[in-house]
Design a protein around this motif. Structure first.
Motif, PDB file in Angstrom:
ATOM      1  N   LEU A 156     -26.466  -0.533 -35.238  1.00 51.20           N
ATOM      2  CA  LEU A 156     -25.121  -0.330 -35.761  1.00 51.20           C
ATOM      3  C   LEU A 156     -24.118  -0.468 -34.624  1.00 51.20           C
ATOM      4  N   SER A 157     -22.908  -0.896 -34.976  1.00 50.75           N
ATOM      5  CA  SER A 157     -21.802  -0.842 -34.012  1.00 50.75           C
ATOM      6  C   SER A 157     -20.814   0.219 -34.473  1.00 50.75           C
ATOM      7  N   VAL A 158     -20.321   0.991 -33.532  1.00 51.76           N
ATOM      8  CA  VAL A 158     -19.399   2.081 -33.829  1.00 51.76           C
ATOM      9  C   VAL A 158     -18.103   1.818 -33.065  1.00 51.76           C
ATOM     10  N   LEU A 159     -16.978   1.946 -33.766  1.00 53.68           N
ATOM     11  CA  LEU A 159     -15.684   1.598 -33.201  1.00 53.68           C
ATOM     12  C   LEU A 159     -14.765   2.801 -33.126  1.00 53.68           C
ATOM     13  N   ARG A 160     -13.935   2.775 -32.118  1.00 57.55           N
ATOM     14  CA  ARG A 160     -12.828   3.738 -32.039  1.00 57.55           C
ATOM     15  C   ARG A 160     -11.560   2.965 -32.387  1.00 57.55           C
ATOM     16  N   VAL A 206     -26.672  12.113 -37.193  1.00 55.11           N
ATOM     17  CA  VAL A 206     -27.835  11.237 -37.353  1.00 55.11           C
ATOM     18  C   VAL A 206     -27.421  10.070 -38.239  1.00 55.11           C
ATOM     19  N   VAL A 207     -27.566   8.848 -37.727  1.00 51.13           N
ATOM     20  CA  VAL A 207     -27.147   7.671 -38.488  1.00 51.13           C
ATOM     21  C   VAL A 207     -28.333   6.832 -38.957  1.00 51.13           C
ATOM     22  N   ALA A 208     -29.495   6.978 -38.325  1.00 53.79           N
ATOM     23  CA  ALA A 208     -30.674   6.205 -38.731  1.00 53.79           C
ATOM     24  C   ALA A 208     -31.925   6.912 -38.238  1.00 53.79           C
ATOM     25  N   GLU A 209     -33.053   6.610 -38.901  1.00 53.93           N
ATOM     26  CA  GLU A 209     -34.342   7.190 -38.525  1.00 53.93           C
ATOM     27  C   GLU A 209     -35.413   6.109 -38.565  1.00 53.93           C
ATOM     28  N   LEU A 210     -36.315   6.168 -37.582  1.00 54.21           N
ATOM     29  CA  LEU A 210     -37.475   5.284 -37.554  1.00 54.21           C
ATOM     30  C   LEU A 210     -38.697   6.050 -38.056  1.00 54.21           C
ATOM     31  N   ALA A 211     -39.659   5.313 -38.546  1.00 54.73           N
ATOM     32  CA  ALA A 211     -40.910   5.941 -38.982  1.00 54.73           C
ATOM     33  C   ALA A 211     -41.521   6.679 -37.794  1.00 54.73           C
ATOM     34  N   ASP A 212     -41.861   7.991 -37.984  1.00 56.20           N
ATOM     35  CA  ASP A 212     -42.260   8.818 -36.847  1.00 56.20           C
ATOM     36  C   ASP A 212     -43.640   9.445 -37.002  1.00 56.20           C
ATOM     37  N   ARG A 238     -28.836   8.999 -33.112  1.00 58.61           N
ATOM     38  CA  ARG A 238     -27.593   9.747 -33.305  1.00 58.61           C
ATOM     39  C   ARG A 238     -26.421   8.983 -32.717  1.00 58.61           C
ATOM     40  N   ALA A 239     -25.249   9.192 -33.289  1.00 58.49           N
ATOM     41  CA  ALA A 239     -24.017   8.578 -32.776  1.00 58.49           C
ATOM     42  C   ALA A 239     -23.413   9.511 -31.738  1.00 58.49           C
ATOM     43  N   ASN A 240     -23.575   9.163 -30.494  1.00 55.04           N
ATOM     44  CA  ASN A 240     -23.040   9.976 -29.410  1.00 55.04           C
ATOM     45  C   ASN A 240     -22.152   9.126 -28.515  1.00 55.04           C
ATOM     46  N   TRP A 241     -21.053   9.689 -28.067  1.00 54.32           N
ATOM     47  CA  TRP A 241     -20.175   9.027 -27.110  1.00 54.32           C
ATOM     48  C   TRP A 241     -19.630  10.075 -26.167  1.00 54.32           C
ATOM     49  N   PRO A 242     -19.262   9.678 -24.963  1.00 55.68           N
ATOM     50  CA  PRO A 242     -18.923  10.668 -23.937  1.00 55.68           C
ATOM     51  C   PRO A 242     -17.601  11.391 -24.160  1.00 55.68           C
ATOM     52  N   ASP A 243     -16.602  10.708 -24.717  1.00 49.88           N
ATOM     53  CA  ASP A 243     -15.303  11.356 -24.861  1.00 49.88           C
ATOM     54  C   ASP A 243     -14.567  10.742 -26.041  1.00 49.88           C
ATOM     55  N   GLY A 244     -13.317  11.178 -26.216  1.00 47.69           N
ATOM     56  CA  GLY A 244     -12.515  10.624 -27.297  1.00 47.69           C
ATOM     57  C   GLY A 244     -12.508  11.501 -28.522  1.00 47.69           C
ATOM     58  N   ASP A 245     -12.099  10.895 -29.653  1.00 47.10           N
ATOM     59  CA  ASP A 245     -11.961  11.665 -30.878  1.00 47.10           C
ATOM     60  C   ASP A 245     -13.314  12.076 -31.430  1.00 47.10           C
ATOM     61  N   ALA A 246     -13.270  13.022 -32.375  1.00 47.33           N
ATOM     62  CA  ALA A 246     -14.508  13.593 -32.910  1.00 47.33           C
ATOM     63  C   ALA A 246     -15.178  12.682 -33.925  1.00 47.33           C
ATOM     64  N   VAL A 276     -25.645   5.596 -42.836  1.00 42.35           N
ATOM     65  CA  VAL A 276     -24.249   5.166 -42.879  1.00 42.35           C
ATOM     66  C   VAL A 276     -24.191   3.671 -43.127  1.00 42.35           C
ATOM     67  N   ASP A 277     -22.989   3.208 -43.492  1.00 43.05           N
ATOM     68  CA  ASP A 277     -22.786   1.787 -43.732  1.00 43.05           C
ATOM     69  C   ASP A 277     -21.423   1.385 -43.182  1.00 43.05           C
ATOM     70  N   ILE A 278     -21.094   0.102 -43.329  1.00 40.79           N
ATOM     71  CA  ILE A 278     -19.851  -0.423 -42.786  1.00 40.79           C
ATOM     72  C   ILE A 278     -18.648   0.351 -43.338  1.00 40.79           C
ATOM     73  N   GLY A 279     -17.756   0.757 -42.436  1.00 38.44           N
ATOM     74  CA  GLY A 279     -16.545   1.459 -42.832  1.00 38.44           C
ATOM     75  C   GLY A 279     -16.685   2.963 -42.903  1.00 38.44           C
ATOM     76  N   ASP A 280     -17.922   3.489 -42.852  1.00 36.38           N
ATOM     77  CA  ASP A 280     -18.115   4.928 -42.913  1.00 36.38           C
ATOM     78  C   ASP A 280     -17.686   5.584 -41.604  1.00 36.38           C
ATOM     79  N   ARG A 281     -17.130   6.766 -41.728  1.00 34.46           N
ATOM     80  CA  ARG A 281     -16.814   7.548 -40.538  1.00 34.46           C
ATOM     81  C   ARG A 281     -18.045   8.331 -40.111  1.00 34.46           C
ATOM     82  N   VAL A 282     -18.232   8.422 -38.827  1.00 39.08           N
ATOM     83  CA  VAL A 282     -19.363   9.182 -38.287  1.00 39.08           C
ATOM     84  C   VAL A 282     -18.839  10.222 -37.310  1.00 39.08           C
ATOM     85  N   ARG A 283     -19.486  11.377 -37.323  1.00 40.63           N
ATOM     86  CA  ARG A 283     -19.138  12.448 -36.404  1.00 40.63           C
ATOM     87  C   ARG A 283     -19.956  12.315 -35.128  1.00 40.63           C
TER      88      ARG A 283
END
Length: 397
Positions: A231-235, A102-108, A201-209, A91-98
């Motif tokens: 990343l920063s994620v905003l509501r 999964v928003v990013a991955e590290l070498a595994d 992953r982008a996870n939050w406890p409550d709020g919109d989807a 994802v990048d700036i301004g993108d919506r995330v559910r």
């Protein structure tokens, strides 16, 4: 004829001329604010040209205006729980995330290898447990056989003791093998958890989807440490407008009070809002209190960081007596208006008033409640009680 006799006629003429000039000069002095008995009988008194408008009735609201800045309803930063190299960012700036996306991955590669090793070690431990169980069963059968022989005096007591000790030892070996399996299972679970940390992953406890990416701090290929922001994620629905309220307005505000928001960035649009929180203390420096105004922002037109104007209705009067703001004057420090008397010629009278709510160019008159007619809006500085006036006809708006 003496010199004195010749000068006397000239002096008399001079005195007469001076007296006549004085009378003419006094006649030219304006008589504003002065009334003489002769003026009352003047058939054409000097009138003051004024403008006047009718007193009206209607609804007026006491609106307080504040400025503030929009803040996101919630904001959080996504960061890995373990260090590594950023392999992909989805994802990048301004993108919506559910939620859960999964928003990013590290070498595994190393983490996957650790999982494979843990799985192998668990397999070995389980095999050892199976072997220990087989040895324990064999030892138990040997003990039973030795007991039967000892019962027929065909086995010595020492042989029986040896068989019992061997059975106990094999049972203990089973317990050790079982514990080793649990240990290897825990190691595998830990390795799998570590592997999971490679996926952010982008996870939050409550709020919109869905929420919005507000900032991206890294790029693919960057090496990051544990808890380093990615990343920063905003509501942004709802948003919170933060305003600073002075002491004179603080007591007029309550939680749940309706408000409206406007922004220069969105001309012509007005957004509904409501006061959500009021700070219980004032800043010692500014003598202002923080007040939060919640805006639902359903279409997400408002954005965090925008400068907004917040208007709050703190009072309302229906069927109020209303005058234009320019009609209100002060006479000897007393507020009032000049009202047109319907005489011929028209005159004015000064009416003391008690002003109430002011909204823009209109003012509520609390007293007298029966104020009516027309009030002067231009030319008051030249008026006094009873002054004759000429009322200019105003063009219809």
């Amino acid at each position: 004829m003496s010199t004195r006799a010749r000068i006397a006629p000239f002096l008399i003429v001079l005195v007469i001329l001076l007296a006549g000039g004085t009378v003419w000069w006094v006649g030219q002095i304006p008589r504003s604010g002065y009334s003489s008995p002769d003026a009352a009988t003047d058939q054409n008194p000097r009138r003051v040209a004024v403008e006047a408008v009718p007193v009206t009735t209607g609804t007026i609201r006491d609106v307080r205006s504040f400025t503030g800045t929009l803040e996101p309803g919630q904001a959080f930063t996504l960061a890995p729980k373990t260090g590594g190299q950023v392999e992909r960012i989805h994802v990048d700036i301004g993108d919506r995330v559910r939620k859960g996306q999964v928003v990013a991955e590290l070498a595994d590669a190393e983490s996957r290898q650790a999982v494979a090793e843990a799985e192998a070690m668990l397999g070995v431990a389980r095999a050892e447990l199976n072997q220990a169980r087989a040895d324990a069963r064999l030892a138990e059968r040997e003990l039973e056989r030795t007991r039967r022989l000892a019962g027929r005096d065909m086995a010595s007591a020492s042989a029986l003791d040896t068989a019992e000790a061997e059975a106990q030892a094999q049972e203990a070996a089973v317990e050790v093998a079982r514990a080793r399996v649990k240990q290897r299972e825990a190691a595998l679970a830990r390795a799998r958890v570590q592997l999971g940390y490679m996926t952010i992953r982008a996870n939050w406890p409550d709020g919109d989807a869905t929420r919005v990416v507000g900032q991206r701090m890294v790029n693919p290929g960057d090496s990051v440490g544990a808890s380093e922001p990615l990343l920063s994620v905003l509501r942004i629905a709802p948003l919170t407008a933060v305003i600073q309220v002075p002491e004179r307005d603080y007591a007029r505000l309550t939680e749940g009070q309706n408000a409206t928001l406007t922004s220069r960035a969105l001309p012509g649009r007005t957004f509904d809002a409501a006061i959500s929180r009021i700070a219980p203390r004032f800043s010692p420096d500014s003598r202002r209190a923080r007040v939060e105004v919640r805006a639902p922002n359903p279409d997400r037109a408002l954005k965090p960081g925008m400068f907004v104007n917040v208007r709050v209705i703190v009072g309302e009067a229906e069927d109020a007596t209303l005058i234009p703001a320019e009609a209100l004057v002060r006479r000897r420090e007393e507020p009032g208006v000049y009202r047109i008397r319907a005489h011929s010629p028209a005159t004015v009278e000064f009416v003391p008033v008690t002003p109430g709510i002011r909204n823009g160019d209109r003012i509520q008159i609390r007293a007298p409640q029966d104020l009516s007619g027309r009030v002067v809006t231009l030319g008051q500085q030249m008026l006094e009680d009873g002054a004759p006036v000429t009322v200019a006809e105003l063009p219809e708006s």
